[in-house]
Design an enzyme around this catalytic site. Structure first.
Site, PDB file in Angstrom:
ATOM      1  N   LYS A 222      -7.487  -3.234  -8.267  1.00  0.00           N
ATOM      2  CA  LYS A 222      -7.352  -2.329  -9.416  1.00  0.00           C
ATOM      3  C   LYS A 222      -7.816  -2.957 -10.721  1.00  0.00           C
ATOM      4  CE  LYS A 222      -4.218   1.104  -7.690  1.00  0.00           C
ATOM      5  NZ  LYS A 222      -2.854   1.640  -7.675  1.00  0.00           N
ATOM      6  N   ARG A 256      -0.215  -1.552  -0.257  1.00  0.00           N
ATOM      7  CA  ARG A 256      -1.438  -0.758  -0.054  1.00  0.00           C
ATOM      8  C   ARG A 256      -2.633  -1.626  -0.438  1.00  0.00           C
ATOM      9  NH1 ARG A 256      -4.662   2.763  -2.935  1.00  0.00           N
ATOM     10  NH2 ARG A 256      -5.450   4.547  -1.770  1.00  0.00           N
TER      11      ARG A 256
HETATM   12  C1  8Y4 Z   1     -10.833  -0.241  -7.215  1.00  0.00           C
HETATM   13  C2  8Y4 Z   1     -10.355   0.264  -6.050  1.00  0.00           C
HETATM   14  C3  8Y4 Z   1     -10.286   0.196  -8.399  1.00  0.00           C
HETATM   15  C4  8Y4 Z   1      -9.326   1.196  -6.051  1.00  0.00           C
HETATM   16  C5  8Y4 Z   1      -9.287   1.136  -8.402  1.00  0.00           C
HETATM   17  C6  8Y4 Z   1      -8.805   1.636  -7.226  1.00  0.00           C
HETATM   18  C7  8Y4 Z   1      -2.127   4.079  -5.161  1.00  0.00           C
HETATM   19  C8  8Y4 Z   1      -2.116   5.148  -4.257  1.00  0.00           C
HETATM   20  C9  8Y4 Z   1      -4.087   4.975  -5.168  1.00  0.00           C
HETATM   21  C10 8Y4 Z   1      -0.936   3.323  -5.350  1.00  0.00           C
HETATM   22  C11 8Y4 Z   1       0.086   4.763  -3.720  1.00  0.00           C
HETATM   23  C12 8Y4 Z   1      -6.939   2.983  -6.362  1.00  0.00           C
HETATM   24  C13 8Y4 Z   1      -3.772   6.875  -3.507  1.00  0.00           C
HETATM   25  C14 8Y4 Z   1      -6.189   4.187  -6.803  1.00  0.00           C
HETATM   26  N1  8Y4 Z   1      -3.373   3.980  -5.704  1.00  0.00           N
HETATM   27  N2  8Y4 Z   1      -1.028   5.498  -3.542  1.00  0.00           N
HETATM   28  N3  8Y4 Z   1      -3.354   5.709  -4.282  1.00  0.00           N
HETATM   29  N4  8Y4 Z   1       0.139   3.702  -4.595  1.00  0.00           N
HETATM   30  N5  8Y4 Z   1       1.186   5.076  -3.023  1.00  0.00           N
HETATM   31  N6  8Y4 Z   1      -7.821   2.603  -7.303  1.00  0.00           N
HETATM   32  O1  8Y4 Z   1      -0.841   2.407  -6.151  1.00  0.00           O
HETATM   33  O2  8Y4 Z   1      -6.777   2.466  -5.302  1.00  0.00           O
HETATM   34  S1  8Y4 Z   1      -5.760   5.339  -5.499  1.00  0.00           S
END
Ligand code: 8Y4
Length: 289
Positions: A222, A256
């Site tokens: 993130k 996750r």
């Molecule tokens: C690079 C890769 C930069 C991924 C940002 C991201 C969560 C979630 C997401 C979380 C739960 C993400 C669906 C965002 N984050 N579900 N989902 N908890 N329960 N961004 O933190 O991965 S999506």
């Protein structure tokens, strides 16, 4: 807190932290756009993550990245259903990352055991869909909506506010009839939070793990790591694993993550120290190093 999570008919052991592998089925993730190649590639990726030790596979067809536009129902179903149908019989728990009750119902019908909702069942009919499905639910905190949530996040005390929100949502679920052993809470790192908010949430994560429900966290790749490390999202593995370990040391039970093998190894090492010799796998012992 219960040491297991009841996911439909599957009972997931949470006496130790487990990894939830991320499987995005958005157009940018498995370049095909067609009906067959993309689901097949997505399933292969899921099987690799299960092989690497993922206990849960989280399948998402709606991008929830900052600035992302909503995805219509038919499109979301078209993206996720072929993948869930193919993975229905697998050993891992299948999680559907959605806020739409219709997607929740269809996914549960096809074998999903966990509903991961970044909107914490706020959409009309979502709570009923979870209740009737028998699935477990992950209730996540978000301030605002993905399109605008990073514009001006504000809290008096981020930890207290996130905790109060999650606790209220979990109690609402229980009052509606969702059993306590089917509920997980998640502070939603990056969802309507500044860098300072994210760091404070992780620093004080033990204030959330004191609740009656097990805690999930998503920190992998993130933007808080982008800010700390000054690296692009493919280059945040070591930082992601470090923060996963910090979360587990504060008693988070579901991590996750995109990089399943590395994260599973890190958690296994942590568990071995935390639980003593009994936690060490026999295979690891036989290697004898
Ligand atoms: C690079 C890769 C930069 C991924 C940002 C991201 C969560 C979630 C997401 C979380 C739960 C993400 C669906 C965002 N984050 N579900 N989902 N908890 N329960 N961004 O933190 O991965 S999506």
């Amino acid at each position: 807190m219960s040491a297991f999570l009841q996911c439909g008919a599957k009972r997931l052991d949470l006496s130790r932290a487990v990894v939830m592998g991320v499987l995005n089925v958005t157009p940018d993730s498995f370049s095909d756009g067609g009906r067959f190649l993309a689901p097949a590639a997505a399933c292969e990726q899921a099987l690799r993550m299960i092989d690497a030790g993922a206990a849960i596979i989280d399948i998402g067809g709606e991008s929830t990245r900052p600035g992302a536009e909503p995805v219509p129902l038919a499109e979301e179903l078209r993206r996720v259903m072929p993948v869930i149908e193919r993975l229905g019989g697998s050993s891992a728990v299948i999680s559907i990352d959605t806020s739409k009750p219709e997607v929740m119902r269809a996914a549960a019908e096809a074998g999903a055991g966990l509903i991961n909702d970044v909107r914490a069942l706020k959409e009309a009919g979502a709570l009923e869909a979870v209740l009737e499905s028998g699935c477990a639910v992950c209730l996540m905190h978000m301030q605002g909506e993905p399109r605008t949530m990073q514009v001006a996040p504000h809290y008096a005390d981020v930890v207290k506010e996130v905790k109060a929100f999650l606790s209220a949502r979990a109690h609402t679920c229980e009052a509606a009839g969702v059993a306590r052993e089917r509920i997980v809470i998640d502070p939603g790192f990056g969802f309507g939070k500044t860098q300072a908010h994210n760091l404070e949430l992780l620093r004080r994560l033990d204030e959330l793990t004191g609740a009656p429900w097990p805690l999930a966290v998503g920190l992998s790749r993130k933007s808080l790591l982008g800010s700390i490390l000054g690296r692009r999202d493919g280059d945040r593995l070591a930082g992601s694993v470090a923060l996963a370990v910090m979360a587990v040391l504060r008693d988070a039970r579901i991590i996750r993550a995109h990089d399943v093998a590395a994260t599973v190894d890190a958690l296994q090492a942590v568990a071995a120290v935390a639980l003593g010799a009994a936690a060490q796998g026999t295979e690891a012992k036989e290697i004898g190093t």
